[in-house]
Enzyme design. Structure first.
Site, PDB file in Angstrom:
ATOM      1  N   SER A  86      41.014  37.220  43.612  1.00  0.00           N
ATOM      2  CA  SER A  86      39.927  38.158  43.304  1.00  0.00           C
ATOM      3  C   SER A  86      38.928  38.293  44.449  1.00  0.00           C
ATOM      4  O   SER A  86      38.468  39.388  44.746  1.00  0.00           O
ATOM      5  CB  SER A  86      39.186  37.709  42.054  1.00  0.00           C
ATOM      6  OG  SER A  86      40.044  37.786  40.953  1.00  0.00           O
ATOM      7  N   GLU A 263      32.479  44.809  36.469  1.00  0.00           N
ATOM      8  CA  GLU A 263      33.754  44.091  36.382  1.00  0.00           C
ATOM      9  C   GLU A 263      34.092  43.687  34.941  1.00  0.00           C
ATOM     10  O   GLU A 263      33.283  43.054  34.257  1.00  0.00           O
ATOM     11  CB  GLU A 263      33.717  42.815  37.228  1.00  0.00           C
ATOM     12  CG  GLU A 263      35.101  42.145  37.279  1.00  0.00           C
ATOM     13  CD  GLU A 263      35.095  40.631  37.460  1.00  0.00           C
ATOM     14  OE1 GLU A 263      34.052  39.986  37.224  1.00  0.00           O
ATOM     15  OE2 GLU A 263      36.148  40.095  37.818  1.00  0.00           O
ATOM     16  N   HIS A 272      46.178  35.131  32.751  1.00  0.00           N
ATOM     17  CA  HIS A 272      46.542  33.793  33.240  1.00  0.00           C
ATOM     18  C   HIS A 272      47.072  32.949  32.083  1.00  0.00           C
ATOM     19  O   HIS A 272      47.966  32.131  32.260  1.00  0.00           O
ATOM     20  CB  HIS A 272      45.330  33.086  33.858  1.00  0.00           C
ATOM     21  CG  HIS A 272      45.067  33.469  35.285  1.00  0.00           C
ATOM     22  ND1 HIS A 272      45.911  33.118  36.310  1.00  0.00           N
ATOM     23  CD2 HIS A 272      44.064  34.176  35.850  1.00  0.00           C
ATOM     24  CE1 HIS A 272      45.431  33.586  37.460  1.00  0.00           C
ATOM     25  NE2 HIS A 272      44.311  34.242  37.206  1.00  0.00           N
TER      26      HIS A 272
HETATM   27 ZN   LIG Z   1      42.945  35.499  38.458  1.00  0.00          ZN
END
Ligand SMILES: [Zn+2]
Length: 472
Positions: A86, A263, A272
């Site tokens: 990121s 974001e 994840h």
């Molecule tokens: Zn990530």
């Protein structure tokens, strides 16, 4: 002759005024950059299948972002790998320069601080807002203001945050306000010393108004580590990313314009953990924040630019196992894997002798699994997977920490993760990994200068295009 010269002067002046006028009046004055962390094409498409999911019907309901006229893809490799993290991706999107995975706003050798779009926009007289549903010192938002050797330096990032006169921070809080081990000067107090106002109650956030500057607005209802609760867990009190976007517009709206980065940080976290339904709800939450900007755009279409994109894809998500998808089954998951883990931990504390049958009822309640009437009968293999997880968690006392870091993979065999895995599989979702992939990310654009984004480009070009349109 004199008359001709006079005419030329008049025409030139008129032309100059016209060009000058058109340059100042036609730039993108209000710019929204939405970043879905981990949001690849499959994450968006799975959410679209979910929205319209009905048994026996094959149809999708496009998200608002997919109604935008310009839709392309953007490459996102970092200076150190085809598969970015990121911070390297967000550094590219904020500075136009590549760096290594792990670094925030600095060159690969960590010697040069890159100037970012927030700094440039401030210099040019725009207001700047940085919003996230995760900690405001997390990799993506941090890359829009900070310069640090590592994304893990949360404390250093939080101490650097007030140095750039950014007008509005909204969403998550600081991860370690007194350092990872505590005992260091408090970063909220540091921000206050530098002229910032912290608004972290509903009342204080409500009171924020047009023209307020140097604001750090923090969600009063969120996890203690500084990120929002999961959208799927529907905490009624908690403010959403859409709420913070709306407040950001209210606070920063002005004649000179603003740049706002928003974001959706937990799409990546859910991916994840391969928690498909939770991921979908995070995509939908980001889409609602986009809707707020879109309403603003409709009032000022000639001066507003909205870009929706991602830093990278997470989880190598594929919708479809054996040529099939049953997205309607996903609607039976009512809770995030994290909160189901907590339920299991609480249950174990209050009733360590709980039977597998009792547990099965709870799994059915929150994941629909085991209910043959809705098509979620468990086969022998699935039952034994759940029993294995039950034995590990309840009989062998394997520790399951609901608040473990999202990158911590130690709990893969927990009951919660097993249930989500089985439901995902039955619905047709398969995951290739628990990590990022190097696939180019989608870009959706509407508004002033949208055609600038119509080709396949690299993430370093993104801020260059935005700056050009903003006239900076
Ligand atoms: Zn990530």
């Amino acid at each position: 002759m004199l008359k001709t010269i006079k005419n030329i002067v008049i025409i030139s002046m008129a032309l100059f005024c016209f060009i000058g006028y058109s340059q100042t009046e036609t730039k993108a004055k209000y710019v929204f950059l939405f970043i879905g962390d981990g949001m690849g094409a499959s994450q968006i498409y799975t959410a679209e299948m979910y929205l319209n999911a009905k048994p026996g019907e094959i149809k999708v309901e496009p998200l608002l972002m997919n109604s935008f006229p310009v839709r392309t893809n953007m490459t996102n490799y970092s200076a150190s790998s085809y598969v970015t993290t990121s911070c390297a991706a967000a550094t590219a999107m904020s500075t136009g320069l590549k760096t290594n995975n792990g670094i925030i706003g600095k060159s690969p050798n960590q010697k040069i601080d890159y100037e970012n779009i927030s700094q440039k926009a401030k210099k040019a007289g725009f207001k700047v807002g940085i919003l996230s549903s995760v900690m405001i010192d997390h990799a993506t938002p941090a890359s829009f203001y900070a310069h640090q050797n590592s994304r893990d330096m949360y404390y250093e990032i939080s101490m650097e945050l007030p140095n750039y006169n950014i007008d509005y921070f909204g969403g998550g809080g600081f991860h370690y306000p007194e350092g990872e081990n505590g005992g260091q000067p408090n970063s909220y107090e540091n921000a206050i010393k530098k002229g910032y106002t912290i608004a972290n109650s509903h009342e204080e956030i409500n009171k924020l108004k047009h023209g307020d500057e140097k604001i750090i607005a923090i969600n009063p209802d969120m996890y203690p580590s500084g990120e929002f609760y999961w959208a799927i867990d529907k905490n009624e009190e908690a403010l959403t990313l859409a709420d913070f976007t709306k407040k950001g517009i209210e606070v920063m709206d002005n004649d000179k314009g603003f740049f706002m980065m928003v974001e959706g940080g937990k799409i990546d976290w859910a991916c994840h953990g391969n928690d498909g339904v939770t991921m979908i709800h995070e995509v939908l939450a980001l889409n609602e924040a986009v809707r707020v900007a879109y309403e603003f755009y409709k009032e000022r279409p000639d001066e507003t630019l909205i870009i929706v994109t991602a830093d990278h894809e997470t989880g190598s998500l594929y919708p479809g196992i054996n040529y099939a998808m049953n997205p309607e089954l996903l609607k039976y998951q009512k809770i995030s894997v994290q909160e189901f883990k907590r339920k299991m931990t609480d249950l174990k504390n209050t009733n360590p002798e709980v039977s597998f049958n009792t547990l099965s009822d709870l799994i059915q309640e929150d994941f629909g699994l085991g209910n043959s009437e809705i098509g979620l009968t468990l086969d022998k293999d699935e039952l034994s997977m759940l029993k294995l997880a039950y034995n590990a968690q309840f009989k062998k006392n394997n520790a399951v920490d609901a608040d473990a870091d999202y990158l911590d993979k130690n709990d893969v065999n927990s009951i919660a993760e097993t249930a989500a895995y089985i439901l995902n599989k039955k619905a047709g979702i398969s995951w290739g990994s628990g990590d990022h992939s190097g696939t180019p990310v989608p870009v959706k654009v509407i508004g002033k200068g949208q055609e600038e984004f119509s080709e396949y480009f690299d993430n370093t070009d993104l801020p260059k295009k935005i700056q050009k349109l903003m006239g900076i």
